[in-house]
Design an enzyme around this catalytic site. Structure first.
Site: not given
Ligand SMILES: *[C@@H]1O[C@H](CO)[C@@H](O)[C@H](O)[C@H]1NC(C)=O
Ligand SMILES: *[C@@H]1O[C@H](CO)[C@@H](O)[C@H](O)[C@H]1NC(C)=O
Ligand SMILES: *[C@@H]1O[C@H](CO)[C@@H](O)[C@H](O)[C@H]1NC(C)=O
Ligand SMILES: *[C@@H]1O[C@H](CO)[C@@H](O)[C@H](O)[C@H]1NC(C)=O
Ligand SMILES: CC(=O)N[C@H]1CO[C@H](CO)[C@@H](O)[C@@H]1O
Length: 605
Positions: A436, A559, A562-564
């Site tokens: 992020s 991403s 799930n990750y940003l």
């Protein structure tokens, strides 16, 4: 926030769009909506205050249970199965299993030994004893008539009339309205997967040892229902019973069952756009934001620990450095049934790393080469700090290639340590934090003052930088070359159009010089506009080509999903006036509805 989200859902169902705007302070938000000319006003307390503190997820839950796969329809008599050259009528249960195989006949799977062996074994379990004694060799089975029949059927489905298609659509809509929503507390929420998958043959990834096995039909007797005591309980189909009805408000699933292949438990849950899922997502990013505040302290500590007298603490500190620096996963979180030899940080073996005191013009380089989650290769060469390097040398002493690199460490020890460093901290939080924050930094650096397509290219580049960091690679899609060619053809055509348009403009200008009348002046203007328009179109295509080429081996979806922190992307869109649809597709917009509602243009992760 929640109310607004819910209103959005309700209005979306009724196809009414609305334009909210809000004023926020620390405790509440005031929303103004304009719906069909009326102005509505809401005061909504912030999300944080709406959660239960006792660990329960809801007080009231009502739903209608799952939709089961339609029952098996026996084949028409004219479609025959042959054994050893002779037609043979099968009992319905045995016949049903053959239809799964026949439908896959053109697929490579049905030629694989394991697949055939597993299939035959499970098929025999469904046969009558008479069938069992007759059918003893899969190679003597002829499914070709059945296969042809299903091909014709699927062809016929494609040729369906508009009215027939409309009827199916209406039926699906009816099922969605009846079964697709539940009431959780005061909210009507969309359910994610309310249809139970039909039976079939298990495929699995790669050369899965269980491929070809029969994925059984799920019946009401397999289903555990979860709902609140005071709700109208879902009724099982006539003549059947649920396995159990529970009232567990510590969990968010509505129904569950155990599938027969891997023995794993399946759940019916809410759609990602629901409040409870959105809240979980939101919490995840809030945890990552908390890490931002204490990451310096954690880094100082693990650096100190590299000098510890205790081996186990040194190992823990080096592993933590890898997790922080390389976004490695903690342990080997294997996919169900995955048999491949995949590892995570704690399970790295001596053979997975190589140390180079000097490499080219860099010192203390570590080379990693191992299979991570989903058997994706992780390969990286990075310079590390001298202390880390010296420690690694120490850990490698007197070990064989197949020995553990961190012999005094395992996933549970590391996770416990992470919990002590910060409440809720896991290796994944480091990934989320780094992904992020990297996106935010990259967006600041890369966003140009250019056109919308160029801005979107910068966004995708920032997203790619993150995907590379997280090792989200993919094989180039099979259609890649073809789609690039198509795009190139379009670019060539556009370029021809452009030179033609430029010639016309030139001619018009010459014309104007000669005549100097109003009409020729206008013509020049028209031609100039045409050139401009084509130039813009060409630029758009070229940006698209660059984007696609750069994206060849990177999977952006993982991403992104799930990750940003989606609020970073939403804020970026709001700041630069980019429509959110350019960044998130429909499913993603539903999942991130909470962020789209919440993030202002000055949001900072
Ligand atoms: C299977 O049966 C079809 C007729 O239904 C026949 O044309 C075909 O030759 C048979 N295949 C084999 C391998 O026997
Ligand atoms: C994120 O990871 C990269 C790659 O290891 C690293 O260079 C960078 O410093 C990290 N950023 C933050 C803010 O932790
Ligand atoms: C990890 O190591 C600790 C201490 O050596 C041990 O008690 C624990 O059982 C291990 N856990 C696993 C999952 O191996
Ligand atoms: C949206 O993108 C995701 C990948 O993140 C993909 O799996 C999904 O099918 C897409 N949905 C639509 C409606 O295009
Ligand atoms: C796992 C489980 O069964 N949980 C609960 C189901 O609901 C009742 C309360 O209605 C609990 O007693 C169970 O523990």
């Amino acid at each position: 926030m929640l109310l607004k989200h819910n209103i959005r859902c309700i209005l979306a169902q009724k196809n009414i769009s609305f334009q909210p705007f809000s004023i926020t302070n620390n405790q509440y938000r005031v929303f103004f909506f304009s719906v069909m000319g009326c102005v509505l006003l809401f005061v909504v307390f912030r999300w944080e205050e709406e959660r239960y503190t006792d660990g329960s997820k809801w007080r009231f839950l009502e739903h209608k249970g799952p939709v089961f796969a339609p029952p098996y329809e026996p084949l028409p008599d004219k479609v025959k199965f042959y054994y050893d050259g002779k037609p043979m009528k099968l009992s319905a249960p045995a016949e049903e299993v053959t239809t799964f195989f026949s439908k896959m006949l053109d697929h490579e799977y049905t030629t694989k030994d394991i697949f055939r062996k597993n299939f035959f074994k499970d098929w025999r379990k469904e046969m009558t004893s008479e069938e069992k004694s007759k059918i003893t060799d899969l190679n003597k089975c002829n499914f070709s008539e059945m296969s042809e029949y299903f091909k014709t059927q699927s062809e016929a489905r494609k040729q369906m009339s508009k009215e027939e298609k409309q009827k199916i659509k209406e039926e699906n809509e009816r099922l969605l309205q009846e079964y697709g929503f539940c009431i959780m507390d005061n909210h009507k929420e969309r359910i994610g997967n309310f249809r139970i998958e039909p039976p079939g043959l298990f495929r699995g990834r790669g050369d899965h040892p269980k491929m070809g096995m029969l994925k059984r039909r799920i019946r009401p007797e397999d289903i555990i229902i979860n709902c609140s005591k005071d709700s109208k309980q879902p009724k099982p189909p006539p003549g059947t019973k649920w396995k159990e009805v529970r009232h567990d408000n510590k969990v968010t699933w509505l129904a569950s069952w155990t599938e027969n292949i891997q023995g794993s438990i399946k759940y019916i849950m809410l759609n990602p756009s629901s409040r409870i899922k959105g809240e979980k997502d939101w919490q995840k990013y809030e945890t990552a934001r908390r890490l931002k505040k204490c990451v310096d302290r954690i880094r100082t500590q693990y650096r100190d620990d590299w000098k510890s007298k205790e081996m186990r603490i040194r190992q823990r500190a080096v592993a933590l450095y890898f997790i922080d620096k390389l976004a490695l996963r903690a342990g080997n979180e294997k996919e169900e049934g995955e048999t491949a030899d995949t590892v995570g940080c704690c399970s790295l073996r001596v053979e997975h790393i190589k140390l180079y005191p000097k490499m080219d013009d860099q010192e203390y380089v570590v080379e990693f080469d191992f299979l991570g989650k989903d058997s994706i290769r992780y390969y990286n060469k990075i310079p590390v700090e001298k202390r880390v390097f010296k420690n690694l040398q120490l850990f490698l002493e007197n070990k064989q290639p197949e020995d553990d690199l961190f012999d005094r460490l395992n996933t549970s020890i590391l996770n416990k340590h992470l919990q002590e460093l910060m409440d809720g901290l896991t290796a994944k939080v480091f990934r989320t934090y780094n992904a992020s924050i990297t996106l935010q930094q990259q967006l600041k650096e890369l966003t140009s003052d250019d056109s919308v397509p160029a801005k979107i290219l910068s966004y995708n580049r920032a997203n790619r930088a993150v995907a590379i960091l997280c090792n989200h690679q993919r094989a180039p899609p099979k259609t890649f070359e073809k789609s690039m060619q198509n795009l190139q053809t379009k670019i060539d055509e556009k370029q021809n159009q452009l030179s033609a348009a430029r010639k016309q403009l030139k001619a018009a200008k010459a014309d104007r010089k000669a005549s100097r009348d109003e009409k020729s002046k206008k013509t020049v203007e028209v031609k100039r506009k045409a050139v401009q328009r084509i130039e813009e179109q060409l630029m758009k295509l070229q940006v698209q080509a660059t984007d696609r080429e750069e994206n060849k081996q990177i999977a952006l979806g993982t991403s992104k999903l799930n990750y940003l922190d989606p609020r970073i992307s939403v804020a970026w869109c709001k700041k630069f006036g980019i429509p959110i649809e350019k960044i998130y597709n429909k499913t993603q917009r539903e999942k991130f509805a909470w962020a789209i509602d919440m993030a202002e243009k000055d949001y900072e992760f």
